[in-house]
Design a protein around this motif. Structure first.
Motif, PDB file in Angstrom:
ATOM      1  N   TYR A 138       0.710  -1.054  -0.416  1.00  0.00           N
ATOM      2  CA  TYR A 138       0.109  -0.388  -0.171  1.00  0.00           C
ATOM      3  C   TYR A 138       0.897   1.748  -0.289  1.00  0.00           C
ATOM      4  O   TYR A 138       0.149   2.417   0.416  1.00  0.00           O
ATOM      5  CB  TYR A 138      -1.034   0.384   0.697  1.00  0.00           C
ATOM      6  N   ASN A 193       5.109   5.414   1.730  1.00  0.00           N
ATOM      7  CA  ASN A 193       4.635   7.248   2.241  1.00  0.00           C
ATOM      8  C   ASN A 193       4.498   6.537   3.769  1.00  0.00           C
ATOM      9  O   ASN A 193       3.896   5.887   4.267  1.00  0.00           O
ATOM     10  CB  ASN A 193       3.827   8.028   1.702  1.00  0.00           C
ATOM     11  N   PRO A 194       4.659   8.014   4.791  1.00  0.00           N
ATOM     12  CA  PRO A 194       5.042   7.943   6.274  1.00  0.00           C
ATOM     13  C   PRO A 194       3.337   7.526   6.872  1.00  0.00           C
ATOM     14  O   PRO A 194       3.040   6.769   7.749  1.00  0.00           O
ATOM     15  CB  PRO A 194       4.933   9.567   6.366  1.00  0.00           C
ATOM     16  N   THR A 195       2.433   7.862   5.589  1.00  0.00           N
ATOM     17  CA  THR A 195       1.477   7.318   6.014  1.00  0.00           C
ATOM     18  C   THR A 195       0.127   6.204   5.693  1.00  0.00           C
ATOM     19  O   THR A 195      -0.381   6.149   5.973  1.00  0.00           O
ATOM     20  CB  THR A 195      -0.058   9.037   6.156  1.00  0.00           C
ATOM     21  N   ASP A 196       0.862   5.326   4.810  1.00  0.00           N
ATOM     22  CA  ASP A 196       0.770   4.242   4.475  1.00  0.00           C
ATOM     23  C   ASP A 196       0.800   3.519   5.098  1.00  0.00           C
ATOM     24  O   ASP A 196       1.585   3.039   5.996  1.00  0.00           O
ATOM     25  CB  ASP A 196       1.101   3.746   2.957  1.00  0.00           C
ATOM     26  N   ARG A 197      -0.108   1.714   5.175  1.00  0.00           N
ATOM     27  CA  ARG A 197       0.162   0.698   6.012  1.00  0.00           C
ATOM     28  C   ARG A 197       0.823   0.511   4.905  1.00  0.00           C
ATOM     29  O   ARG A 197       0.716   0.024   4.196  1.00  0.00           O
ATOM     30  CB  ARG A 197      -1.617   0.793   5.758  1.00  0.00           C
ATOM     31  N   ARG A 198       2.291   0.034   5.772  1.00  0.00           N
ATOM     32  CA  ARG A 198       2.635  -1.528   5.698  1.00  0.00           C
ATOM     33  C   ARG A 198       2.584  -2.745   6.086  1.00  0.00           C
ATOM     34  O   ARG A 198       2.157  -3.053   6.910  1.00  0.00           O
ATOM     35  CB  ARG A 198       4.331  -1.075   6.286  1.00  0.00           C
TER      36      ARG A 198
END
Length: 265
Positions: free
Chosen positions: A164, A167-172
């Motif tokens: 997903y 980026n910092p706010t993306d679910r990893r």
């Protein structure tokens, strides 16, 4: 296993390019790349230990497929008691994602492929490890010696390490898939599993095709007796019956991401 109703990993990057959003690939095969044909028994394998440069690699029958060869660097660093293959790819600025693929022109119908992923940056990079089977060129419908990755078609098994985004706010989290691929990496996902590999461990990916039925398995390299996950599905198009095999490094991070992948035995 689940078969999604739609594939959320196909972005429209611009009007000219539709690319499957792969993750980062990090390592190849205990025996290199292995493929087996059906009418007779054919096999390819490579541990990469005998190469020091791409000229030697090409002399052994490997062909680089890229949008621009100047954007792809392949090296053979020391690894364990032998050598590994590292592919680093950069995007075409503001135009297309980073991609680099090595393949051979031997053609197979039924096939077996295996790779080991041994080194990658976890979910930090939005990239993928990909095995490409039954690959042909969409323009000629045959196997060519100068394959453009944008016109490659066939069937793939891919492990997306950060499905997903990075980026910092993306679910990893990771995802393991089988996809039917057309020109421009327009895809139909036929099987998918949610799984995230642990950095620092190595994992073996196995991809098999018989007729139009495909099976992919992921193993922890410390236990090759039982797969961590098995997915399978049928090609609804029943179109890709024979072609070449290869391995691919691909950035899923639009036209800004890079690929950095190391393959070892």
């Amino acid at each position: 296993m689940k078969i999604p109703e739609h594939n959320p990993s196909i972005p429209q990057l611009n009007q000219n390019w539709r690319w499957l959003r792969f993750g980062r690939w990090a390592a190849l095969a205990a025996t290199g790349l292995l493929a087996v044909g059906s009418a007779q028994l054919f096999a390819q394998s490579d541990d990469f230990d005998s190469y020091s440069n791409t000229s030697q690699f090409a002399a052994a029958g490997w062909i680089l497929s890229s949008l621009n060869p100047a954007l792809v660097t392949t090296t053979f660093p020391a690894a364990g008691s032998g050598k590994a293959v590292r592919i680093q790819a950069n995007p075409v600025p503001n135009t297309a994602p980073a991609v680099g693929m090595w393949y051979r022109t031997n053609e197979y119908s039924d096939f077996y492929m295996a790779v080991d992923i041994v080194d990658w940056r976890g979910t930090e990079k939005n990239q993928a490890a990909v095995m490409f089977a039954r690959m042909t060129d969409a323009n000629t419908a045959g196997v060519v010696t100068n394959q453009n990755p944008a016109t490659a078609q066939g069937v793939i098994c891919n492990y997306d390490t950060s499905q997903y985004g990075e980026n910092p706010t993306d679910r990893r989290q990771g995802q393991f898939q089988i996809n039917v691929v057309g020109a421009g990496f327009d895809t139909i996902t036929i099987a998918v599993a949610e799984i995230t590999f642990e950095p620092g461990r190595s994992y073996r990916l196995v991809f098999k095709g018989q007729g139009f039925h495909y099976i992919a398995q992921a193993y922890d390299h410390h236990d090759l007796t039982t797969p961590l996950v098995t997915i399978e599905g049928d090609d609804p198009l029943m179109f890709h019956a024979v072609g070449a095999c290869g391995f691919l490094a691909f950035s899923r991070q639009g036209t800004s991401g890079t690929a950095d992948i190391t393959f070892d035995k």
